[in-house]
Write a protein that holds these residues in place. Structure first.
Motif, mmCIF file in Angstrom:
data_model
loop_
_atom_site.group_PDB
_atom_site.id
_atom_site.type_symbol
_atom_site.label_atom_id
_atom_site.label_comp_id
_atom_site.label_asym_id
_atom_site.label_seq_id
_atom_site.Cartn_x
_atom_site.Cartn_y
_atom_site.Cartn_z
ATOM 1 N N SER A 114 0.863 -1.180 0.000
ATOM 2 C CA SER A 114 0.000 0.000 0.000
ATOM 3 C C SER A 114 0.900 1.231 0.000
ATOM 4 O O SER A 114 2.066 1.177 0.383
ATOM 5 C CB SER A 114 -0.902 0.004 1.226
ATOM 6 N N GLU A 115 0.348 2.369 -0.414
ATOM 7 C CA GLU A 115 1.173 3.583 -0.503
ATOM 8 C C GLU A 115 1.733 3.975 0.864
ATOM 9 O O GLU A 115 2.910 4.323 0.983
ATOM 10 C CB GLU A 115 0.367 4.742 -1.081
ATOM 11 N N ASP A 116 0.908 3.920 1.906
ATOM 12 C CA ASP A 116 1.372 4.303 3.242
ATOM 13 C C ASP A 116 2.488 3.386 3.727
ATOM 14 O O ASP A 116 3.478 3.860 4.317
ATOM 15 C CB ASP A 116 0.212 4.275 4.229
ATOM 16 N N ALA A 117 2.352 2.082 3.481
ATOM 17 C CA ALA A 117 3.369 1.133 3.938
ATOM 18 C C ALA A 117 4.679 1.336 3.179
ATOM 19 O O ALA A 117 5.765 1.276 3.771
ATOM 20 C CB ALA A 117 2.865 -0.298 3.761
ATOM 21 N N MET A 118 4.588 1.554 1.872
ATOM 22 C CA MET A 118 5.804 1.783 1.080
ATOM 23 C C MET A 118 6.469 3.100 1.476
ATOM 24 O O MET A 118 7.695 3.187 1.530
ATOM 25 C CB MET A 118 5.476 1.774 -0.409
ATOM 26 N N ARG A 119 5.656 4.121 1.753
ATOM 27 C CA ARG A 119 6.220 5.415 2.179
ATOM 28 C C ARG A 119 6.932 5.291 3.512
ATOM 29 O O ARG A 119 7.974 5.908 3.738
ATOM 30 C CB ARG A 119 5.092 6.445 2.286
ATOM 31 N N GLU A 120 6.394 4.463 4.395
ATOM 32 C CA GLU A 120 7.035 4.267 5.695
ATOM 33 C C GLU A 120 8.391 3.596 5.539
ATOM 34 O O GLU A 120 9.339 3.915 6.255
ATOM 35 C CB GLU A 120 6.122 3.432 6.598
ATOM 36 N N ARG A 121 8.500 2.648 4.583
ATOM 37 C CA ARG A 121 9.779 1.959 4.371
ATOM 38 C C ARG A 121 10.783 2.826 3.617
ATOM 39 O O ARG A 121 11.973 2.784 3.907
ATOM 40 C CB ARG A 121 9.540 0.653 3.597
ATOM 41 N N GLU A 122 10.303 3.590 2.639
ATOM 42 C CA GLU A 122 11.189 4.410 1.809
ATOM 43 C C GLU A 122 10.608 5.829 1.698
ATOM 44 O O GLU A 122 10.100 6.222 0.644
ATOM 45 C CB GLU A 122 11.345 3.791 0.423
ATOM 46 N N PRO A 123 10.685 6.624 2.767
ATOM 47 C CA PRO A 123 10.048 7.946 2.747
ATOM 48 C C PRO A 123 10.625 8.895 1.704
ATOM 49 O O PRO A 123 9.879 9.610 1.035
ATOM 50 C CB PRO A 123 10.263 8.465 4.175
ATOM 51 N N ARG A 155 0.232 12.070 13.544
ATOM 52 C CA ARG A 155 1.037 13.274 13.338
ATOM 53 C C ARG A 155 2.465 13.072 13.826
ATOM 54 O O ARG A 155 3.416 13.563 13.221
ATOM 55 C CB ARG A 155 0.393 14.457 14.059
ATOM 56 N N SER A 156 2.601 12.358 14.942
ATOM 57 C CA SER A 156 3.939 12.069 15.460
ATOM 58 C C SER A 156 4.720 11.203 14.482
ATOM 59 O O SER A 156 5.900 11.447 14.214
ATOM 60 C CB SER A 156 3.825 11.367 16.821
ATOM 61 N N GLU A 157 4.061 10.173 13.933
ATOM 62 C CA GLU A 157 4.701 9.313 12.949
ATOM 63 C C GLU A 157 5.041 10.091 11.675
ATOM 64 O O GLU A 157 6.091 9.874 11.063
ATOM 65 C CB GLU A 157 3.789 8.135 12.623
ATOM 66 N N GLU A 158 4.153 11.010 11.295
ATOM 67 C CA GLU A 158 4.386 11.835 10.112
ATOM 68 C C GLU A 158 5.608 12.730 10.316
ATOM 69 O O GLU A 158 6.425 12.915 9.395
ATOM 70 C CB GLU A 158 3.147 12.682 9.816
ATOM 71 N N ALA A 159 5.748 13.283 11.522
ATOM 72 C CA ALA A 159 6.900 14.134 11.817
ATOM 73 C C ALA A 159 8.209 13.357 11.707
ATOM 74 O O ALA A 159 9.223 13.888 11.232
ATOM 75 C CB ALA A 159 6.759 14.728 13.219
ATOM 76 N N ILE A 160 8.190 12.101 12.113
ATOM 77 C CA ILE A 160 9.386 11.260 12.008
ATOM 78 C C ILE A 160 9.745 11.030 10.543
ATOM 79 O O ILE A 160 10.913 11.116 10.138
ATOM 80 C CB ILE A 160 9.163 9.924 12.733
ATOM 81 N N LEU A 161 8.723 10.736 9.720
ATOM 82 C CA LEU A 161 8.965 10.513 8.292
ATOM 83 C C LEU A 161 9.492 11.774 7.620
ATOM 84 O O LEU A 161 10.423 11.716 6.801
ATOM 85 C CB LEU A 161 7.684 10.049 7.597
ATOM 86 N N VAL A 162 8.915 12.924 7.963
ATOM 87 C CA VAL A 162 9.364 14.196 7.382
ATOM 88 C C VAL A 162 10.815 14.471 7.755
ATOM 89 O O VAL A 162 11.607 14.927 6.927
ATOM 90 C CB VAL A 162 8.446 15.349 7.845
ATOM 91 N N SER A 163 11.180 14.185 8.999
ATOM 92 C CA SER A 163 12.571 14.403 9.432
ATOM 93 C C SER A 163 13.534 13.485 8.678
ATOM 94 O O SER A 163 14.656 13.886 8.353
ATOM 95 C CB SER A 163 12.692 14.170 10.938
ATOM 96 N N LYS A 164 13.089 12.262 8.374
ATOM 97 C CA LYS A 164 13.928 11.348 7.594
ATOM 98 C C LYS A 164 14.108 11.858 6.167
ATOM 99 O O LYS A 164 15.217 11.796 5.616
ATOM 100 C CB LYS A 164 13.305 9.953 7.572
ATOM 101 N N ILE A 165 13.031 12.367 5.580
ATOM 102 C CA ILE A 165 13.114 12.900 4.218
ATOM 103 C C ILE A 165 14.047 14.106 4.183
ATOM 104 O O ILE A 165 14.915 14.223 3.313
ATOM 105 C CB ILE A 165 11.712 13.295 3.710
ATOM 106 N N ARG A 166 13.891 14.997 5.154
ATOM 107 C CA ARG A 166 14.726 16.204 5.182
ATOM 108 C C ARG A 166 16.189 15.838 5.409
ATOM 109 O O ARG A 166 17.080 16.438 4.780
ATOM 110 C CB ARG A 166 14.237 17.155 6.265
ATOM 111 N N ALA A 167 16.450 14.872 6.280
ATOM 112 C CA ALA A 167 17.838 14.450 6.533
ATOM 113 C C ALA A 167 18.478 13.913 5.253
ATOM 114 O O ALA A 167 19.652 14.182 4.967
ATOM 115 C CB ALA A 167 17.874 13.395 7.633
ATOM 116 N N GLU A 168 17.708 13.163 4.465
ATOM 117 C CA GLU A 168 18.234 12.634 3.206
ATOM 118 C C GLU A 168 18.431 13.762 2.197
ATOM 119 O O GLU A 168 19.411 13.754 1.433
ATOM 120 C CB GLU A 168 17.267 11.583 2.648
ATOM 121 N N GLN A 169 17.536 14.734 2.174
ATOM 122 C CA GLN A 169 17.706 15.879 1.290
ATOM 123 C C GLN A 169 18.973 16.653 1.641
ATOM 124 O O GLN A 169 19.719 17.084 0.749
ATOM 125 C CB GLN A 169 16.480 16.795 1.381
#
Length: 313
Positions: A114-123, A155-169
């Motif tokens: 699913s999109e949410d599951a794939m996004r969680e693995r590879e944000p 929202r807490s989980e979303e913040a973690i994913l956003v921080s991972k994306i920003r760190a990779e950027q």
């Protein structure tokens, strides 16, 4: 038998059936249980503990190889320990087929891919293909029927994913203005749109003046700069918005990459590949596929024969 069971009994986390786990509490008890099984049923002993035995210990069972089941286990264990090139090739094909069968099962279940599951693995990968074309604020909004505690957790989980994306950027050297979370709010966007409209009106006036004085080098330069700025904005707007078909295509590309990552073994943090690669029940998938192909071929040939007979008549 004494030597083999003595060595195995000292191993930590050695498997025992649930009914025997309460009695397999110390090495002496474990040795007694192992010795009893080896004496009663050597084939079951090999099936259960054969992978823990050395080549020399397996050699001790050769005197029993007139037993079909024991002989089968010995050949299977030795082929895994020292496979031939042909066995390696066959093993590789079998593993690929089993992973593909398991992939089809995961796709059918609809959760793992699913999109949410794939996004969680590879944000970050999701962001590059799909996320940056989506409304990020919608992910933080409460959903119909959702409890407030669930919204906070999401929202807490979303913040973690956003921080991972920003760190990779940041690691990849992406310009700061393009970092996730740096999007302007609606008011700022409206102000920018008003400023752009004013600039466009000024540029239109400058273009009109430039057209009136075509021999002026200054006017020509102003016209060229104005056209370049307009082209730049058009390209920017074109990249910022995608059609529905283009978004679906980007999602399909992202999903395809995630499928390939699974098949090549890159999902080892989320799945136990050893269980998948050793699961013989997954071979049934290809047996069913082969059976269906054979049936289709049979009926196709039967239909061709019928058509030939009709033509003869």
């Amino acid at each position: 038998m004494e030597s083999i069971t003595q060595r195995l009994s000292a191993m930590e986390n050695l498997y025992f059936p649930r009914a025997l786990q309460s009695t397999a509490t110390d090495p002496s008890n474990r040795k007694s249980l192992l010795l009893d099984l080896l004496d009663r049923d050597a084939a079951v002993f090999l099936e259960r503990y054969g992978t823990q035995l050395t080549c020399e210990e397996l050699g001790e069972f050769d005197m029993l190889n007139n037993d079909y089941e024991i002989n089968w286990h010995l050949k299977n264990l030795r082929s895994k320990a020292s496979p031939t090139s042909e066995e390696l090739r066959s093993r590789s094909v079998k593993v690929k087929n089993r992973r593909l069968a398991y992939l089809n099962k995961l796709i059918h279940d609809g959760n793992y891919f699913s999109e949410d599951a794939m996004r969680e693995r590879e944000p970050y990968l999701h962001h590059e293909f799909v996320g940056k074309f989506q409304d990020q604020s919608a992910r933080r909004m409460a959903r119909p029927g959702e409890r407030w505690s669930e919204t906070l957790m999401r929202r807490s989980e979303e913040a973690i994913l956003v921080s991972k994306i920003r760190a990779e950027q940041q690691r990849l050297g992406v310009a700061e203005r393009d970092w996730i979370g740096n999007e302007t709010n609606q008011q700022e966007e409206e102000e920018e749109e008003e400023e752009e409209e004013e600039e466009e009106e000024e540029e239109d006036e400058e273009n009109e003046e430039a057209k009136k004085a075509p021999n002026s080098a200054l006017s020509s330069e102003m016209l060229e700069d104005s056209n370049d700025a307009q082209s730049s904005r058009e390209l920017q707007n074109e990249g910022a918005t995608l059609s529905l078909e283009e978004k679906e295509d980007m999602m399909n590309q992202f999903t395809y990459i995630m499928h390939q990552k699974f098949l090549t073994g890159e999902d080892d943090q989320h799945l136990d590949y050893s269980k998948i690669d050793e699961d013989e029940t997954l071979d049934d998938h290809w047996l069913r596929e082969a059976s269906h192909d054979a049936e289709d071929k049979y009926f196709a040939e039967d239909e061709d024969d019928y058509d030939d007979q009709v033509q003869l008549h």
